[in-house]
Design a protein around this motif. Sequence first.
Motif, PDB file in Angstrom:
ATOM      1  N   ALA B 338       0.819  -1.221   0.000  1.00 48.94           N
ATOM      2  CA  ALA B 338       0.000   0.000   0.000  1.00 48.94           C
ATOM      3  C   ALA B 338       0.850   1.266   0.000  1.00 48.94           C
ATOM      4  O   ALA B 338       0.484   2.261  -0.648  1.00 48.94           O
ATOM      5  N   THR B 339       1.949   1.264   0.722  1.00 45.68           N
ATOM      6  CA  THR B 339       2.788   2.464   0.757  1.00 45.68           C
ATOM      7  C   THR B 339       3.345   2.760  -0.626  1.00 45.68           C
ATOM      8  O   THR B 339       3.318   3.901  -1.103  1.00 45.68           O
ATOM      9  N   GLU B 340       3.821   1.711  -1.282  1.00 44.15           N
ATOM     10  CA  GLU B 340       4.355   1.901  -2.633  1.00 44.15           C
ATOM     11  C   GLU B 340       3.242   2.289  -3.603  1.00 44.15           C
ATOM     12  O   GLU B 340       3.432   3.154  -4.458  1.00 44.15           O
ATOM     13  N   LEU B 341       2.098   1.675  -3.436  1.00 39.94           N
ATOM     14  CA  LEU B 341       0.989   1.984  -4.337  1.00 39.94           C
ATOM     15  C   LEU B 341       0.553   3.444  -4.180  1.00 39.94           C
ATOM     16  O   LEU B 341       0.297   4.130  -5.172  1.00 39.94           O
ATOM     17  N   SER B 342       0.504   3.934  -2.956  1.00 35.76           N
ATOM     18  CA  SER B 342       0.150   5.339  -2.741  1.00 35.76           C
ATOM     19  C   SER B 342       1.144   6.250  -3.440  1.00 35.76           C
ATOM     20  O   SER B 342       0.773   7.250  -4.072  1.00 35.76           O
ATOM     21  N   TYR B 343       2.402   5.892  -3.306  1.00 34.11           N
ATOM     22  CA  TYR B 343       3.438   6.709  -3.936  1.00 34.11           C
ATOM     23  C   TYR B 343       3.298   6.679  -5.462  1.00 34.11           C
ATOM     24  O   TYR B 343       3.374   7.730  -6.123  1.00 34.11           O
ATOM     25  N   LEU B 344       3.065   5.491  -6.021  1.00 41.01           N
ATOM     26  CA  LEU B 344       2.928   5.378  -7.474  1.00 41.01           C
ATOM     27  C   LEU B 344       1.699   6.135  -7.977  1.00 41.01           C
ATOM     28  O   LEU B 344       1.742   6.798  -9.017  1.00 41.01           O
ATOM     29  N   LEU B 345       0.603   6.041  -7.242  1.00 37.94           N
ATOM     30  CA  LEU B 345      -0.617   6.743  -7.658  1.00 37.94           C
ATOM     31  C   LEU B 345      -0.422   8.257  -7.607  1.00 37.94           C
ATOM     32  O   LEU B 345      -0.975   8.987  -8.433  1.00 37.94           O
ATOM     33  N   LEU B 346       0.392   8.713  -6.665  1.00 39.83           N
ATOM     34  CA  LEU B 346       0.671  10.140  -6.592  1.00 39.83           C
ATOM     35  C   LEU B 346       1.636  10.555  -7.696  1.00 39.83           C
ATOM     36  O   LEU B 346       1.391  11.511  -8.439  1.00 39.83           O
ATOM     37  N   LYS B 347       2.698   9.814  -7.820  1.00 43.43           N
ATOM     38  CA  LYS B 347       3.756  10.197  -8.765  1.00 43.43           C
ATOM     39  C   LYS B 347       3.300  10.067 -10.216  1.00 43.43           C
ATOM     40  O   LYS B 347       3.558  10.943 -11.038  1.00 43.43           O
ATOM     41  N   GLU B 348       2.614   8.989 -10.517  1.00 44.19           N
ATOM     42  CA  GLU B 348       2.284   8.731 -11.921  1.00 44.19           C
ATOM     43  C   GLU B 348       0.822   9.011 -12.250  1.00 44.19           C
ATOM     44  O   GLU B 348       0.484   9.186 -13.414  1.00 44.19           O
ATOM     45  N   GLY B 349      -0.027   9.022 -11.240  1.00 43.65           N
ATOM     46  CA  GLY B 349      -1.438   9.288 -11.499  1.00 43.65           C
ATOM     47  C   GLY B 349      -1.902  10.630 -10.984  1.00 43.65           C
ATOM     48  O   GLY B 349      -3.011  11.057 -11.260  1.00 43.65           O
ATOM     49  N   ARG B 350      -1.048  11.290 -10.208  1.00 39.72           N
ATOM     50  CA  ARG B 350      -1.392  12.583  -9.595  1.00 39.72           C
ATOM     51  C   ARG B 350      -2.700  12.494  -8.791  1.00 39.72           C
ATOM     52  O   ARG B 350      -3.560  13.356  -8.856  1.00 39.72           O
ATOM     53  N   VAL B 351      -2.792  11.411  -8.036  1.00 38.54           N
ATOM     54  CA  VAL B 351      -3.915  11.231  -7.105  1.00 38.54           C
ATOM     55  C   VAL B 351      -3.316  10.932  -5.730  1.00 38.54           C
ATOM     56  O   VAL B 351      -2.535   9.994  -5.584  1.00 38.54           O
ATOM     57  N   LEU B 352      -3.663  11.760  -4.755  1.00 35.15           N
ATOM     58  CA  LEU B 352      -3.144  11.581  -3.400  1.00 35.15           C
ATOM     59  C   LEU B 352      -4.113  10.722  -2.584  1.00 35.15           C
ATOM     60  O   LEU B 352      -5.267  11.103  -2.369  1.00 35.15           O
ATOM     61  N   ILE B 353      -3.613   9.578  -2.154  1.00 33.19           N
ATOM     62  CA  ILE B 353      -4.397   8.645  -1.332  1.00 33.19           C
ATOM     63  C   ILE B 353      -3.475   8.151  -0.228  1.00 33.19           C
ATOM     64  O   ILE B 353      -2.282   7.926  -0.452  1.00 33.19           O
ATOM     65  N   PHE B 354      -4.002   7.963   0.963  1.00 35.80           N
ATOM     66  CA  PHE B 354      -3.172   7.495   2.065  1.00 35.80           C
ATOM     67  C   PHE B 354      -3.129   5.973   2.110  1.00 35.80           C
ATOM     68  O   PHE B 354      -4.167   5.317   1.975  1.00 35.80           O
ATOM     69  N   PRO B 355      -1.932   5.409   2.330  1.00 37.18           N
ATOM     70  CA  PRO B 355      -1.829   3.952   2.458  1.00 37.18           C
ATOM     71  C   PRO B 355      -2.364   3.470   3.799  1.00 37.18           C
ATOM     72  O   PRO B 355      -2.314   4.201   4.799  1.00 37.18           O
ATOM     73  N   GLY B 356      -2.818   2.246   3.822  1.00 34.79           N
ATOM     74  CA  GLY B 356      -3.314   1.668   5.066  1.00 34.79           C
ATOM     75  C   GLY B 356      -2.279   1.658   6.163  1.00 34.79           C
ATOM     76  O   GLY B 356      -2.621   1.715   7.349  1.00 34.79           O
ATOM     77  N   THR B 357      -1.010   1.603   5.780  1.00 41.67           N
ATOM     78  CA  THR B 357       0.057   1.561   6.777  1.00 41.67           C
ATOM     79  C   THR B 357       0.120   2.846   7.610  1.00 41.67           C
ATOM     80  O   THR B 357       0.761   2.871   8.659  1.00 41.67           O
TER      81      THR B 357
END
Lengths: 239, 400
Positions: B338-357
């Motif tokens: 989830a942490t990596e996915l949040s980062y990828l969604l922000l960096k490449e999708g420009r969507v800020l979402i918080f990881p479950g962690t």
Amino acid sequence: MQTPTTLSRPLAQRVAGLHDPRAPSATATALPASVIDAACAALDRGETHYTDRPGIPEFRAWVADHLRERYKIKIDPAEVTITCGSTEARFVCLTLLAPPASAVLCPGDSSPIRGALHLVGAKIVDAIQDDISLLYISPDVYRETSTELLRRAEETDWWIIYDLSLAKTDPPFHPARNPKLASRVVTINSLSASMPGWRLGWMAGSEMALRLRAGKQAITICTTAVSQWAGLEWVRTQL
Amino acid sequence: MTVNANPNIPEEVRAVAADGTQLRYALMEMARDMDDVIALGRGDPDLDTPPHIVEAAKSAIRDGRVNPTPVKGMDELRKAIAERMRAVNGLPVAAENVMITTGGQEGLFLAIQALIDPGDEILVPDPRYSSYDDAIRRAGGTMVSVPTNREDSFNLEAEAVEAAITPASKALLIVTPSNPTAGIVTEDRLRAIADVCIRHNLIVIVDEIYGKIVFPPWRHFSIGSLPGMAERTITLDAFSKTYAMTGWRCGYAAAPVDVIEAMARVKQVTTGPVATVSQWAGLAAITGPQDCVADYLKIYTERRGALLDGLDRMGFAYGEPRGGLFVWADCSSTGIHATELSYLLLKEGRVLIFPGTAFGDAWREYLRITMLEPIETLKTAVARMLPVLERYRLPPPQND
């Protein structure tokens, strides 16, 4: 309807050492029209959401500029956090910089810090001893008693809180002008004298600035948005 | 997969990954430096504070009614809140049982300081809003997790609470509706939990800040209204979410008088009274027309539908969001931490979402997504996320 008066279990022991709150005593003089207008204008443009955690950038920049111009110390706006009055600034600084069981050296009036240090479990002393973690001074005692203490601070790892908020005097010197101390000095001030009901203060500087910011966030997230915009107009036009 | 071993995670995220609160802020600061980010992270309603509340505040400012109040707050506001809590929540409280806090978060901080001694244990449902951690840590308390799960829509079980109790247990923290899971603790469960608390003489701290944002047919219920609970319950609430008033920093607590007195003693040295203008705004909110609350709930209901449609397209599972402003989505189908996915969604999708962690170490397969943008923006966010997921989604494991 029977309303509850007493909890079914004892309160935390630390509460017994705290005093009952004082009745409000501060009464502000009428605010300048421009401050009233600035507050209302902020509300009209929807400044009703969380601000940046450390405060609105404009106010933080003003604090940094003011400290540089008035006291000749260099503070980055990123090292400034706007707080809910100087009370919150003192509480955050004292609870994060004074470890439990350590001593806080206070050569002047210690009443503003007693409650917070009671919660921490740190003690207040008025003379140098081995276990001091922090020196708390205000401009009122700077000239008379603090020169020697600050010299000693150069040889230690004490944190220094320089609290301008309750001072009766405002001499144009500052402990952070000493490069040997600058990274360990936090400056506290507020608009409590002129805008007491708006709950607006700040803490600035030190290598702990980001941790202090996080400490404030953990309690109140950010400071009231409209207070920050009103305060910004006040400092820009009245100081 | 561990966070610290993953080379795709930037240092500024890795440095704070173990601290949920700081992780959330690190991601927000990264987003601030980027253009055109859709922010579905922070729980800050995008809707405006209703006009009648703003006008009441402006009147107070123009009339000069901005002097400091007592630390416990304005008498008329405490009285109005008590009346509301009696009428709506069924709590047996008067003005002396109420104090005003600098937002809901400070209410929790003050309650913990007033109640928890070093060595005391406080039971906290997992996952949790991680800002609670600091308050408990500062009081010297120990947090003991009580598990909840998606299959049960993150409802809290009395049996799980009782299983976590030890001789050191002093309090149970309930957050309903929950941040981050959007689950609610249903009335039947609260009745069973109340029985456990009375039997073990546990205090209940209940955070009801999302209590007015509950999606029918579900309904909010206050545990403090149950027989035998008034003398052991601290109820926390705020104007922030119900009336879109996060920036005013105004909340409140209801509790036995001795708890309110203790919290006020702590507040005196913590932050002092709440800004007076915010208290006038709060008074207008709680005594004025309540149409805005229903209007906002309708908006959030429509957004929830749009967001869940998008999550279905992404192949994410979720417990039914029954209240609050979030969806707690299971992203395990992607095979990405989830942490990596949040980062990828922000960096490449420009969507800020918080990881479950950010809400508990074990929640590495979950994301917390807010519904605090208009429907069209939520649809755009989904459209941005889909290609990122397609690019990085790992194939499902092969069974031999």
